[in-house]
Design a protein around this motif. Structure first.
Motif, PDB file in Angstrom:
ATOM      1  N   ARG A  16      37.168 -31.383 -18.830  1.00 40.16           N
ATOM      2  CA  ARG A  16      36.507 -30.185 -18.327  1.00 40.16           C
ATOM      3  C   ARG A  16      36.331 -29.223 -19.493  1.00 40.16           C
ATOM      4  O   ARG A  16      37.228 -29.103 -20.330  1.00 40.16           O
ATOM      5  CB  ARG A  16      37.435 -29.562 -17.264  1.00 40.16           C
ATOM      6  CG  ARG A  16      37.058 -28.191 -16.754  1.00 40.16           C
ATOM      7  CD  ARG A  16      36.147 -28.336 -15.545  1.00 40.16           C
ATOM      8  NE  ARG A  16      35.819 -27.048 -14.930  1.00 40.16           N
ATOM      9  CZ  ARG A  16      34.842 -26.243 -15.367  1.00 40.16           C
ATOM     10  NH1 ARG A  16      34.161 -26.534 -16.456  1.00 40.16           N
ATOM     11  NH2 ARG A  16      34.573 -25.139 -14.705  1.00 40.16           N
ATOM     12  N   ALA A  17      35.182 -28.548 -19.589  1.00 38.68           N
ATOM     13  CA  ALA A  17      35.004 -27.533 -20.645  1.00 38.68           C
ATOM     14  C   ALA A  17      36.093 -26.472 -20.470  1.00 38.68           C
ATOM     15  O   ALA A  17      36.364 -26.036 -19.345  1.00 38.68           O
ATOM     16  CB  ALA A  17      33.621 -26.899 -20.535  1.00 38.68           C
ATOM     17  N   ARG A  18      36.736 -26.091 -21.568  1.00 35.82           N
ATOM     18  CA  ARG A  18      37.885 -25.185 -21.436  1.00 35.82           C
ATOM     19  C   ARG A  18      38.024 -24.248 -22.624  1.00 35.82           C
ATOM     20  O   ARG A  18      37.495 -24.498 -23.707  1.00 35.82           O
ATOM     21  CB  ARG A  18      39.169 -26.004 -21.296  1.00 35.82           C
ATOM     22  CG  ARG A  18      39.452 -26.879 -22.511  1.00 35.82           C
ATOM     23  CD  ARG A  18      40.616 -27.801 -22.215  1.00 35.82           C
ATOM     24  NE  ARG A  18      41.137 -28.439 -23.394  1.00 35.82           N
ATOM     25  CZ  ARG A  18      40.831 -29.684 -23.759  1.00 35.82           C
ATOM     26  NH1 ARG A  18      39.994 -30.394 -23.046  1.00 35.82           N
ATOM     27  NH2 ARG A  18      41.365 -30.208 -24.844  1.00 35.82           N
TER      28      ARG A  18
ATOM     29  N   VAL B  71      32.401 -33.777 -22.491  1.00 36.63           N
ATOM     30  CA  VAL B  71      32.888 -32.546 -21.861  1.00 36.63           C
ATOM     31  C   VAL B  71      31.943 -32.210 -20.716  1.00 36.63           C
ATOM     32  O   VAL B  71      30.720 -32.343 -20.849  1.00 36.63           O
ATOM     33  CB  VAL B  71      32.956 -31.396 -22.891  1.00 36.63           C
ATOM     34  CG1 VAL B  71      33.010 -30.046 -22.191  1.00 36.63           C
ATOM     35  CG2 VAL B  71      34.171 -31.557 -23.788  1.00 36.63           C
ATOM     36  N   VAL B  72      32.526 -31.808 -19.587  1.00 37.20           N
ATOM     37  CA  VAL B  72      31.707 -31.503 -18.409  1.00 37.20           C
ATOM     38  C   VAL B  72      31.889 -30.033 -18.047  1.00 37.20           C
ATOM     39  O   VAL B  72      33.022 -29.555 -17.945  1.00 37.20           O
ATOM     40  CB  VAL B  72      32.140 -32.384 -17.206  1.00 37.20           C
ATOM     41  CG1 VAL B  72      31.199 -32.150 -16.023  1.00 37.20           C
ATOM     42  CG2 VAL B  72      32.158 -33.852 -17.598  1.00 37.20           C
ATOM     43  N   GLU B  73      30.776 -29.345 -17.896  1.00 41.75           N
ATOM     44  CA  GLU B  73      30.838 -27.996 -17.311  1.00 41.75           C
ATOM     45  C   GLU B  73      30.791 -28.227 -15.814  1.00 41.75           C
ATOM     46  O   GLU B  73      29.729 -28.280 -15.215  1.00 41.75           O
ATOM     47  CB  GLU B  73      29.624 -27.166 -17.753  1.00 41.75           C
ATOM     48  CG  GLU B  73      29.806 -26.480 -19.070  1.00 41.75           C
ATOM     49  CD  GLU B  73      28.621 -25.564 -19.411  1.00 41.75           C
ATOM     50  OE1 GLU B  73      27.467 -26.017 -19.299  1.00 41.75           O
ATOM     51  OE2 GLU B  73      28.869 -24.396 -19.781  1.00 41.75           O
ATOM     52  N   GLY B  74      31.959 -28.440 -15.234  1.00 43.81           N
ATOM     53  CA  GLY B  74      32.012 -28.809 -13.824  1.00 43.81           C
ATOM     54  C   GLY B  74      33.166 -29.770 -13.604  1.00 43.81           C
ATOM     55  O   GLY B  74      34.133 -29.773 -14.376  1.00 43.81           O
ATOM     56  N   ASP B  75      33.044 -30.624 -12.593  1.00 44.85           N
ATOM     57  CA  ASP B  75      34.153 -31.484 -12.181  1.00 44.85           C
ATOM     58  C   ASP B  75      34.246 -32.731 -13.081  1.00 44.85           C
ATOM     59  O   ASP B  75      33.495 -33.701 -12.906  1.00 44.85           O
ATOM     60  CB  ASP B  75      33.928 -31.875 -10.707  1.00 44.85           C
ATOM     61  CG  ASP B  75      35.138 -32.574 -10.119  1.00 44.85           C
ATOM     62  OD1 ASP B  75      35.976 -33.077 -10.901  1.00 44.85           O
ATOM     63  OD2 ASP B  75      35.249 -32.622  -8.881  1.00 44.85           O
ATOM     64  N   ALA B  76      35.195 -32.697 -14.022  1.00 43.12           N
ATOM     65  CA  ALA B  76      35.311 -33.786 -14.998  1.00 43.12           C
ATOM     66  C   ALA B  76      35.773 -35.081 -14.327  1.00 43.12           C
ATOM     67  O   ALA B  76      35.281 -36.169 -14.657  1.00 43.12           O
ATOM     68  CB  ALA B  76      36.273 -33.390 -16.107  1.00 43.12           C
ATOM     69  N   ALA B  77      36.718 -34.972 -13.393  1.00 45.43           N
ATOM     70  CA  ALA B  77      37.243 -36.185 -12.747  1.00 45.43           C
ATOM     71  C   ALA B  77      36.128 -36.888 -11.973  1.00 45.43           C
ATOM     72  O   ALA B  77      35.984 -38.113 -12.044  1.00 45.43           O
ATOM     73  CB  ALA B  77      38.406 -35.829 -11.824  1.00 45.43           C
ATOM     74  N   ALA B  78      35.325 -36.095 -11.260  1.00 43.32           N
ATOM     75  CA  ALA B  78      34.227 -36.699 -10.486  1.00 43.32           C
ATOM     76  C   ALA B  78      33.245 -37.388 -11.436  1.00 43.32           C
ATOM     77  O   ALA B  78      32.780 -38.506 -11.165  1.00 43.32           O
ATOM     78  CB  ALA B  78      33.518 -35.623  -9.659  1.00 43.32           C
ATOM     79  N   ALA B  79      32.946 -36.741 -12.560  1.00 40.81           N
ATOM     80  CA  ALA B  79      32.020 -37.336 -13.531  1.00 40.81           C
ATOM     81  C   ALA B  79      32.593 -38.655 -14.062  1.00 40.81           C
ATOM     82  O   ALA B  79      31.873 -39.650 -14.201  1.00 40.81           O
ATOM     83  CB  ALA B  79      31.775 -36.358 -14.678  1.00 40.81           C
ATOM     84  N   ALA B  80      33.904 -38.656 -14.354  1.00 45.53           N
ATOM     85  CA  ALA B  80      34.536 -39.870 -14.884  1.00 45.53           C
ATOM     86  C   ALA B  80      34.444 -41.013 -13.865  1.00 45.53           C
ATOM     87  O   ALA B  80      34.143 -42.156 -14.222  1.00 45.53           O
ATOM     88  CB  ALA B  80      35.999 -39.588 -15.228  1.00 45.53           C
ATOM     89  N   HIS B  81      34.675 -40.697 -12.584  1.00 46.76           N
ATOM     90  CA  HIS B  81      34.624 -41.745 -11.557  1.00 46.76           C
ATOM     91  C   HIS B  81      33.211 -42.279 -11.367  1.00 46.76           C
ATOM     92  O   HIS B  81      33.010 -43.486 -11.223  1.00 46.76           O
ATOM     93  CB  HIS B  81      35.216 -41.231 -10.237  1.00 46.76           C
ATOM     94  CG  HIS B  81      36.725 -41.195 -10.294  1.00 46.76           C
ATOM     95  ND1 HIS B  81      37.501 -42.333 -10.153  1.00 46.76           N
ATOM     96  CD2 HIS B  81      37.591 -40.182 -10.512  1.00 46.76           C
ATOM     97  CE1 HIS B  81      38.782 -42.009 -10.281  1.00 46.76           C
ATOM     98  NE2 HIS B  81      38.873 -40.700 -10.503  1.00 46.76           N
ATOM     99  N   THR B  82      32.232 -41.372 -11.399  1.00 49.00           N
ATOM    100  CA  THR B  82      30.830 -41.814 -11.279  1.00 49.00           C
ATOM    101  C   THR B  82      30.501 -42.781 -12.422  1.00 49.00           C
ATOM    102  O   THR B  82      29.943 -43.860 -12.206  1.00 49.00           O
ATOM    103  CB  THR B  82      29.882 -40.593 -11.370  1.00 49.00           C
ATOM    104  OG1 THR B  82      30.244 -39.678 -10.338  1.00 49.00           O
ATOM    105  CG2 THR B  82      28.435 -41.000 -11.234  1.00 49.00           C
ATOM    106  N   ALA B  83      30.879 -42.375 -13.636  1.00 46.17           N
ATOM    107  CA  ALA B  83      30.564 -43.201 -14.808  1.00 46.17           C
ATOM    108  C   ALA B  83      31.242 -44.565 -14.700  1.00 46.17           C
ATOM    109  O   ALA B  83      30.621 -45.610 -14.939  1.00 46.17           O
ATOM    110  CB  ALA B  83      31.007 -42.479 -16.077  1.00 46.17           C
ATOM    111  N   ALA B  84      32.522 -44.555 -14.311  1.00 45.05           N
ATOM    112  CA  ALA B  84      33.275 -45.816 -14.244  1.00 45.05           C
ATOM    113  C   ALA B  84      32.662 -46.748 -13.201  1.00 45.05           C
ATOM    114  O   ALA B  84      32.539 -47.962 -13.435  1.00 45.05           O
ATOM    115  CB  ALA B  84      34.731 -45.525 -13.919  1.00 45.05           C
TER     116      ALA B  84
END
Ligand code: ATP
Length: 402
Positions: A88-90, A46-59
């Motif tokens: 995303r944290a929700r 879970v990301v407090e922030g931009d989850a899609a960006a985090a996923a792309h960085t990780a990938a």
């Protein structure tokens, strides 16, 4: 926490993939299992922030791929044998009991409070500002230490009654006890008919997970204690003893989950059972196996008990799946020997000859070919036709050709 995550190959790769990604946290069951000294299996981020960006960085760092699920605002990262979900944290709001929640971005504390049980409402920071920090819903850590399952608020089971089945699953797998108030709320939700507000497919998903747990029969016992069995369907009556006997007879290529379910479905009529399994969205092939095993068990057991010769056993079980044979023996003790013989030995016997050999011997195409082969197999099963030549002679004799 960082040392513990470094100690497991998959979480170590996750740490590297999300190094420096602000607000990224590992959450839920993985944190629970690592704190319990076990392996993190199902990784959720879970990301407090931009989850899609985090996923792309990780990938990108892992040399993997991202699939984004727009409807849920989540993404799945896959890289070799490592896969994890990123969200995303929700916060969630249930417009009506049992319905799917409406979601909107929120701080991590709120994301933790929407979860099913306090011991799943745990998160560990992977990125800045404080990697390794554990964040938990109130009483999360305390409940984990006490091995206790506690809902996060009184309306939890009413909001999402699938949590009733999750309660049973975790209590069994983790050997955690439901906390007293939580058990009271669970019983109240069951009596109030909470399960009736959820779609059959979502209940079915939880039932399938429960049946595939390492100890499904223990889970079903607990479900019955809470009245969940009748709440699932008035005719559903789990029979853990019969299920266990059937399971002990099953060959490795058969489906334990289906035989355990079938053991509890013997009191249905055919139409009701078919309808129920359809509502739960079981695949048609699985549904048919359960219906056939459950409703045929007693009669099949009696016929198996009366069969002596291998060919008689084969005739009795002709066309039936191993689950049906195992359950029949579980409910009719005198059928055990025949069932075991079929499951372990006879069902693997096949002819060396085939239809082509019968035709080549001058038999015209038609039903005689099938009859000849069936008789040859029966002779072979009874030890009266060994080898190709003997099989062919038995086949031809069966149709008066020799
Ligand atoms: P496991 O995989 O060991 O069964 P898990 O915790 O990974 O456990 P998932 O079903 O993957 O289980 O769910 C991930 C997390 O999402 C859970 O730990 C829980 O915090 C939350 N969660 C899942 N389903 C629900 C639900 N119905 N209500 C509230 N929270 C849920």
């Amino acid at each position: 926490m960082i040392a513990r995550l470094r100690a497991q190959p998959r979480t170590a790769r996750l740490l590297d993939a999300l190094d420096g990604v602000a607000g990224a946290h590992l959450v839920g069951g993985a944190v629970r299992d690592v704190l319990l000294g076990g392996e993190a299996v199902d990784l959720d981020v879970v990301v407090e922030g931009d989850a899609a960006a985090a996923a792309h960085t990780a990938a990108q760092r892992l040399g993997g791929t991202v699939s984004e699920h727009e409807r849920f605002g989540t993404a799945t990262v896959e890289a070799g044998d490592l896969a994890f979900d990123v969200a995303r944290a929700r916060r969630e709001r249930y417009p009506a009991p049992g319905s799917l929640p409406e979601v909107e971005p929120a701080p991590l504390e709120e994301d933790l409070r929407r979860r099913d049980f306090t011991v799943n409402a745990l998160a560990v920071a992977l990125g800045p500002p404080d990697p390794g920090t554990l964040r938990a819903a109130p009483r999360g850590v305390e409940d984990l230490d006490a091995r206790r399952l506690r809902v996060l608020h009184d309306a939890s089971f009413r909001d999402d009654p699938t949590r009733l089945l999750r309660l049973v699953r975790y209590a069994t797998r983790l050997r955690f006890a439901p906390e007293a108030r939580t058990e009271e709320l669970a019983r109240a939700a069951v009596s109030a008919g909470a399960l009736g507000t959820v779609s059959g497919g979502r209940i079915g998903d939880e039932v399938r997970l429960l049946l595939r747990e390492p100890e499904p029969n223990t889970a079903l016992r607990l479900a019955s204690e809470l009245g969940l069995d009748r709440a699932l369907h008035p005719s559903f009556a789990p029979d853990p003893e019969a299920a266990e006997r059937a399971r002990s007879l099953l060959p490795p290529d058969a489906r334990e989950d289906l035989v355990i379910l079938a053991a509890g479905c013997r009191g249905f009529d055919r139409e009701a059972l078919t309808r129920w399994l359809d509502e739960l969205e079981f695949p048609a092939a699985d549904r048919d196996r359960v219906v056939s095993a459950a409703l045929g068990a007693a009669a099949l057991g009696r016929r198996l008990a009366a069969a002596n010769r291998p060919s008689e056993i084969a005739a009795v079980v002709s066309g039936l799946a191993p689950e049906a044979v195992a359950l029949a023996a579980a409910v009719v003790p005198d059928a055990v020997a025949s069932a075991r013989r079929w499951l372990e030995e006879l069902r693997h016997v096949s002819l060396e000859i085939d239809g082509g050999d019968v035709l080549a011997a001058g038999v015209p195409e038609g039903p005689d070919v099938g009859r000849a082969l069936a008789t040859a197999l029966a002779r072979k099963l009874d030890g009266e036709a060994r080898g190709r030549d003997a099989e062919l002679s038995a086949a031809l004799a069966a149709i008066g050709r020799q």
